[in-house]
Motif scaffolding. Structure first.
Motif, short mmCIF file in Angstrom:
data_model
loop_
_atom_site.label_atom_id
_atom_site.label_comp_id
_atom_site.label_asym_id
_atom_site.label_seq_id
_atom_site.Cartn_x
_atom_site.Cartn_y
_atom_site.Cartn_z
N ALA A 1 0.84 -1.20 0.00
CA ALA A 1 0.00 0.00 0.00
C ALA A 1 0.87 1.25 0.00
O ALA A 1 0.61 2.22 -0.72
CB ALA A 1 -0.92 0.00 1.21
N PHE A 2 1.93 1.21 0.80
CA PHE A 2 2.78 2.38 0.88
C PHE A 2 3.57 2.57 -0.42
O PHE A 2 3.77 3.69 -0.88
CB PHE A 2 3.74 2.25 2.07
N LYS A 3 3.98 1.44 -0.99
CA LYS A 3 4.71 1.53 -2.25
C LYS A 3 3.83 2.14 -3.34
O LYS A 3 4.29 2.91 -4.18
CB LYS A 3 5.19 0.14 -2.67
N THR B 1 12.29 14.65 -1.45
CA THR B 1 12.72 15.51 -2.56
C THR B 1 13.73 14.79 -3.45
O THR B 1 13.74 14.96 -4.66
CB THR B 1 13.27 16.86 -2.04
N LYS B 2 14.53 13.93 -2.84
CA LYS B 2 15.48 13.17 -3.66
C LYS B 2 14.72 12.19 -4.56
O LYS B 2 15.00 12.08 -5.75
CB LYS B 2 16.46 12.41 -2.77
N TYR B 3 13.75 11.51 -3.96
CA TYR B 3 12.97 10.53 -4.71
C TYR B 3 12.23 11.20 -5.87
O TYR B 3 12.17 10.69 -6.98
CB TYR B 3 11.98 9.85 -3.76
N TRP B 4 11.69 12.37 -5.62
CA TRP B 4 10.94 13.11 -6.65
C TRP B 4 11.85 13.54 -7.79
O TRP B 4 11.47 13.52 -8.96
CB TRP B 4 10.28 14.32 -6.00
N ALA C 1 11.19 3.22 -6.04
CA ALA C 1 10.30 3.32 -4.89
C ALA C 1 10.82 2.46 -3.74
O ALA C 1 10.69 2.82 -2.57
CB ALA C 1 8.89 2.89 -5.29
N ASP C 2 11.41 1.31 -4.06
CA ASP C 2 11.94 0.44 -3.01
C ASP C 2 13.06 1.11 -2.23
O ASP C 2 13.08 1.07 -1.00
CB ASP C 2 12.48 -0.86 -3.64
N ASP C 3 13.95 1.76 -2.95
CA ASP C 3 15.06 2.45 -2.28
C ASP C 3 14.53 3.58 -1.41
O ASP C 3 15.00 3.79 -0.28
CB ASP C 3 16.05 3.00 -3.31
N ALA C 4 13.56 4.32 -1.96
CA ALA C 4 13.00 5.43 -1.19
C ALA C 4 12.33 4.90 0.08
O ALA C 4 12.47 5.48 1.16
CB ALA C 4 12.00 6.21 -2.04
N ALA D 1 14.92 4.07 2.64
CA ALA D 1 15.47 5.29 3.24
C ALA D 1 14.48 5.89 4.24
O ALA D 1 14.86 6.35 5.32
CB ALA D 1 15.82 6.30 2.16
N LEU D 2 13.19 5.86 3.88
CA LEU D 2 12.17 6.41 4.78
C LEU D 2 12.10 5.61 6.07
O LEU D 2 11.98 6.17 7.17
CB LEU D 2 10.81 6.42 4.09
N ALA D 3 12.16 4.28 5.94
CA ALA D 3 12.10 3.43 7.13
C ALA D 3 13.26 3.77 8.07
O ALA D 3 13.08 3.85 9.30
CB ALA D 3 12.14 1.96 6.72
N ALA D 4 14.43 4.00 7.50
CA ALA D 4 15.59 4.33 8.32
C ALA D 4 15.41 5.70 8.98
O ALA D 4 15.74 5.89 10.15
CB ALA D 4 16.86 4.31 7.47
N ALA D 5 14.86 6.65 8.22
CA ALA D 5 14.70 8.01 8.75
C ALA D 5 13.70 8.03 9.91
O ALA D 5 13.85 8.80 10.86
CB ALA D 5 14.23 8.95 7.65
N LEU D 6 12.66 7.17 9.82
CA LEU D 6 11.65 7.16 10.87
C LEU D 6 12.24 6.71 12.20
O LEU D 6 11.76 7.10 13.27
CB LEU D 6 10.51 6.21 10.48
#
Lengths: 307, 410
Positions: B223-225, B388-391, B397-400, B403-408
């Motif tokens: 869903a998030f992907k 912003t990097k992903y955009w 999407a997998d890499d983003a 990265a998001l999981a790590a940032a959280l």
């Protein structure tokens, strides 16, 4: 000033020495407290877990390891290095050429000098905005040339991930080259006329004189220009904010912007202080050899000249 | 504009000081409202405070970050202002932990804030049973603004109700030769767009799992992907000049009918108003997709730095009372473009979009806290960097997501 107007009676050197020391005390205190003190304080904060308020704990190198794990920080260092090399080289070359050009007794020299130096009088923010519009593919140069009929013309550096740093170099060089020109011109004017006469008698071509005789004599001018330019490299912030805000994405991030973002917007003064400390160390590492060479030179010069 | 306002304020205050002898209830207020509409709005607060018997000392600092830095420095330096502006978020929670803020429990209890305030706002200002800030407005950062002429040109009859219809509408706008989506390509605007996609396409549960629970498994879910892919899909509908554009320039594109849609906070209304456009006639607004769309709640608050001086405390409490009074709320928010923090106000004077917002605010199930209420500024910033990097790059999407999981966790 006072001595010029009415020369004071000469005091004994020792007394003057003592009075001068006393007069310097406030400045020494300012240096200790306002400069070195705050510096030490930021280094201290970089070893704490401070968020929006400084905290008095000790977390070792945690902020530094987070800093160097941050992709954005590493990219900003890379960008700074790229910018620094290109900007300083381009400014020196262009500034020198402009100075040589103006030195040919062209008519309207005053006007040309003003025109070339004018950008330097503008703030970086204004420069950034002007170039942002110029380079915007929908408004500026690209759109203009396309409207003239060259449909394929492309100049979209500012919105490109790989080229945006070059766009920033372009704007910064446009601004600072005039300053280098002014410095070089002063240097050129300081060169003895007899050198030129001798060269003409010997039939040496002009370019050769510039390259082999003038250029080496301009050493101090180049040194001054390089120092001034390096300072603006380390400070690089406003032009990036005005032109790209670090974008597209994070492609044009620079360390100063990273520090400002984390200091205020992101309420993480620990990390920001760690980043500033790294910047400080980098500058010291670059400046130290130069200072050493200079002090050595001064000592040698002093021995030769005597006091 | 600022000077004029200051002058006007100064004159008003001078008169007030002469006519009433209540100069001891003096409040110095640090805020960042300096644009035309904003200073007109803050003037309403000053007038209300003055009418309640206080003296308002205006301290406007240009720039959000600069204003926050000013407030922080003064608090730490020992000469705090009477009140300082922050966003309705976690930005001032460090100050609470440091014991640097006064509570306003008395005012809150007397006025029944527990019943009056929407849950996300209440949770933001009431910490461990104490009220530390007075909320002043509600901004919804993810409105969809559209140009009626552009929609007509593209043959669009109604507002899209589902993600599919939304993309279909963008396609039609593109086919009509318009810029479908006006976007200012600055990191915060891209993040704002991402939040809108997360809330409206992914749904409130996914949004909360991400921001509130910081659930790493959610980030890796399909869903998030899908949200990440939808977000990236929007990129095809943005023009080449988007990068670096200011939000108000993007709004101008909608105003001029050059672009179809913009996703932006309700402060965009100020631009439409300045261009003499009327909500519902020249431009339209919808707060999300479908009739049950979530309403992201954000806004501004004032906090009250710690002091034991009785006169200052009195001034602080008077501020809290006068700022939240219904009449002040309507007067202020009409100028500001936001909506009142309470729903028991007279909506007559508000425009269509504000009335719609107020209507939705009455339904608690549609409220959604904004990201900054749920994560620290630091984490929000890290997420913004990744978005912003992903955009802007061909990152997958997998890499983003990784990265998001790590940032959280950070």
């Amino acid at each position: 000033m006072q001595t010029l107007a009415s020369p004071a009676p000469r005091r004994r050197p020792r007394a003057r020495h003592w009075a001068a020391q006393l007069a310097l005390l406030p400045m020494a205190a300012t240096v200790l407290l306002a400069y070195l003190g705050t510096l030490a304080w930021s280094v201290r904060v970089s070893f704490s877990s401070s968020r929006s308020l400084p905290v008095d704990d000790f977390v070792g190198l945690a902020q530094y390891s987070r800093l160097f794990a941050s992709e954005r920080w590493l990219l900003s260092l890379q960008n700074l290095a790229l910018f620094g090399v290109l900007f300083i080289a381009a400014c020196l070359v262009l500034g020198f050429l402009l100075a040589v050009f103006i030195d040919q007794q062209v008519s309207g020299e005053g006007l040309l000098r003003t025109v070339f130096l004018y950008p330097y009088a503008m703030s970086f923010v204004a420069t950034g905005l002007v170039w942002q519009w110029l380079l915007n593919p929908e408004l500026g140069l690209q759109a203009g040339v396309r409207a003239l009929g060259w449909e394929q013309f492309g100049f979209d550096w500012i919105v490109s991930q790989d080229k945006v740093m070059y766009a920033i170099v372009l704007a910064a060089v446009w601004q600072a080259a005039g300053l280098v020109m002014a410095l070089m011109l002063a240097g050129l004017r300081g060169i003895d006329d007899s050198l030129w006469k001798a060269a003409r008698i010997d039939g040496i071509p002009r370019w050769r004189v510039y390259l082999s005789l003038v250029l080496p004599q301009l050493g101090p001018s180049f040194g001054t220009a390089a120092v001034l330019l390096s300072v603006s490299v380390v400070k690089l912030f406003d032009v990036v904010v005005a032109m790209t805000q670090g974008g597209p994405g994070v492609a044009s991030e620079v360390p100063a912007k990273f520090i400002m973002d984390h200091l205020f917007g992101r309420a993480n003064i620990g990390l920001a202080s760690a980043a500033s400390t790294v910047m400080l160390l980098t500058v010291l590492a670059l400046v130290a050899p130069w200072l050493y060479a200079r002090s050595r030179g001064a000592r040698l010069g002093g021995q030769e000249g005597g006091r | 504009m600022r000077t004029t306002t200051r002058l006007a304020l100064g004159t008003a205050l001078a008169c007030a000081a002469l006519s009433t002898a209540q100069a001891q209830v003096r409040a110095e207020v640090v805020h960042w409202w300096t644009s035309g509409g904003e200073s007109a709005a803050v003037k309403e607060l000053a007038l209300a405070y003055q009418a309640a018997g206080g003296t308002w000392v205006d301290n406007a600092v240009a720039g959000v970050e600069a204003a926050k830095a000013t407030a922080l420095n003064r608090i730490l330096g020992g000469s705090p202002p009477t009140a300082a502006q922050f966003n309705t978020s976690k930005q001032f929670h460090d100050l609470i932990d440091g014991g640097l803020l006064n509570t306003i429990d008395e005012v809150a209890q007397k006025n029944g804030w527990d019943r009056m305030l929407p849950a996300p706002i209440l949770n933001s200002v009431k910490i461990k049973g104490h009220y530390y800030a007075v909320p002043i407005n509600i901004h919804m950062p993810a409105w969809f603004w559209y140009s009626k002429p552009a929609f007509e040109k593209a043959g669009l009859k109604e507002e899209p109700q589902t993600p599919e219809q939304f993309f279909a509408a963008l396609d039609k706008l593109k086919a009509a030769g318009l810029v479908p989506l006006a976007l200012g390509g600055q990191a915060w605007q891209e993040k704002l767009t991402f939040d809108a996609v997360l809330a409206h396409f992914g749904g409130p549960e996914l949004y909360l799992k991400f921001y509130r629970d910081r659930d790493a498994r959610t980030v890796q879910s399909d869903a998030f992907k899908k949200v990440l892919l939808s977000f990236k899909r929007l990129r095809q509908y943005v023009d080449a000049g988007s990068a670096g554009r200011n939000w108000n320039d993007a709004t101008s594109m909608v105003i001029a009918g050059k672009a179809g849609l913009q996703i932006m906070g309700d402060w965009a209304k100020g631009e439409f108003q300045a261009a003499r456009q009327v909500a519902g006639k020249d431009y339209g607004c919808f707060p999300g997709l479908g009739p049950r769309a979530p309403y992201i709640v954000s806004g501004d608050v004032f906090v009250f730095p710690k002091t034991s001086d009785a006169a200052t405390i009195k001034a602080q409490q008077l501020l809290a009372t006068s700022m939240t009074a219904p009449a002040t709320q309507v007067a202020f928010n009409n100028r500001k473009g936001s909506i009142p923090i309470r729903t028991d106000v007279d909506a007559q004077a508000m425009d269509v979009c504000a009335r719609l917002g107020l209507q939705i605010m009455k339904d608690g199930s549609r409220h959604l806290p904004n990201p900054e209420m749920l994560v620290t500024p630091d984490v929000a910033g890290a997420i913004q960097d990744i978005v912003t990097k992903y955009w802007n790059t061909p990152q997958s999407a997998d890499d983003a997501a990784r990265a998001l999981a790590a940032a959280l966790q950070g």
